[in-house]
Design an enzyme around this catalytic site. Sequence first.
Site, short mmCIF file in Angstrom:
data_model
loop_
_atom_site.label_atom_id
_atom_site.label_comp_id
_atom_site.label_asym_id
_atom_site.label_seq_id
_atom_site.Cartn_x
_atom_site.Cartn_y
_atom_site.Cartn_z
CE LYS A 91 45.52 54.38 20.92
NZ LYS A 91 44.14 53.86 20.13
CD GLU A 93 48.52 53.46 31.37
OE1 GLU A 93 47.29 53.29 31.94
OE2 GLU A 93 48.07 55.12 31.37
CE LYS A 124 42.63 60.15 18.68
NZ LYS A 124 42.39 58.48 18.35
NE ARG A 151 45.02 58.65 14.72
CZ ARG A 151 45.74 59.53 15.92
NH1 ARG A 151 45.98 60.56 15.50
NH2 ARG A 151 46.14 59.37 16.76
CE LYS A 193 47.16 50.93 17.89
NZ LYS A 193 45.51 51.29 17.36
CB SER A 239 47.39 51.31 10.29
OG SER A 239 47.66 52.15 10.50
C1 PBG Z 1 41.57 54.52 18.19
C2 PBG Z 1 42.75 53.43 16.95
C3 PBG Z 1 43.64 53.43 16.98
C4 PBG Z 1 44.00 52.12 16.53
C5 PBG Z 1 43.54 51.46 16.62
N1 PBG Z 1 42.22 51.67 17.54
C6 PBG Z 1 44.37 54.53 16.51
C7 PBG Z 1 44.33 55.62 17.36
O1 PBG Z 1 44.37 56.22 18.46
O2 PBG Z 1 44.46 57.41 16.61
C8 PBG Z 1 45.55 52.19 15.60
C9 PBG Z 1 45.50 51.16 14.57
C10 PBG Z 1 46.58 51.03 13.68
O3 PBG Z 1 47.74 52.34 13.44
O4 PBG Z 1 46.55 50.07 12.98
N2 PBG Z 1 41.02 54.00 19.45
#
Ligand code: PBG
Length: 325
Positions: A195, A233, A217, A205, A248, A274
Amino acid sequence: MLTRRPRRNRQSATIRQLVQETHLHLQDFIYPVFVTEGTQQPVEISSMPGIYRHSLDSLLKEIESCLEKGITAFAPFPQLPEAKKDKYAQESYRAGSLYLETIRQIKARFPEACLFTDVAMDPYSSDGHDGIVEAGTILNDETLEVLGKMAVAQAQAGADVVAPSDMMDGRVGYLRAALDQAGFQQVAIMAYTAKYASAFYGPFRDALDSAPKSGDKKTYQMDPANQREALIEAELDFTEGADFMMVKPALAYLDVISLLKQHFDIPIAAYNVSGEYAMIKAAAQNNWLDGERIMWESLLSIKRAGASIILSYFAKEVADLLDRS
Ligand code: PBG
């Protein structure tokens, strides 16, 4: 004289179908959905046209209509009011909390719905981080304890698969042990393995009000510049007992999907996030691109790269398109 004429295999629709290497099926998809408090009408997320924050009653209707279309896998995410957030994300494992109640009610009404639940602190954290923050540092091992309680609570509520999206070290092994100890040997783990610290999460968010209150992050999510690090990982998640591995975001990381596919024999998932959805929608709304064709081509590329499972906000549109063709 040309011995090899690749165009021969493209000359008719039937031949093209016969030689088509990659196919998308509705069964490949997991549909992310958002739940919020109250009983109001669904509210559309402005940066994600067609995607809504649902109250629980409305989400149940949404799940029902998805099941009718043939979508059977869901990844619910909660949105909490600030008042329910704290430093330790305690609301994430409180019996009767919105999220746990959502899982429980979906499974009670629709046992055939397969639920991939989100294990991470950020929707519940007053700091907006995926871990406990102490003097600007994200604590790793202390966070695992919270994640363990969260995963067990979700399993108790009826989760089929828990999906840690936090990127703390050691969380897959920790969750596996916690689940087993609580008698949930059959509850699977889908690890957000690679991720990345990505700008593609912006609309999500906004949808959850889960952006970090300070900092970023980057001390836990991966650097977008790195590919080989994903193997570390992946190796850890595999040995710690992950049942699925996820990459992701998806589209900017197709090389990582392909790499994990080559090296590991467990199913590889990719999260078409997203921002990837928002970009296509925005361009389509401006008539700059053919949204449906771009959607299909993007999703095909994710599958072609090696993901057999795709989390995507497009799942309903995929269902409609497959239905028409
Ligand atoms: C955080 C989380 C995120 C998404 C899913 N779980 C965002 C982040 O790491 O800030 C993003 C999913 C998306 O953008 O569709 N636990």
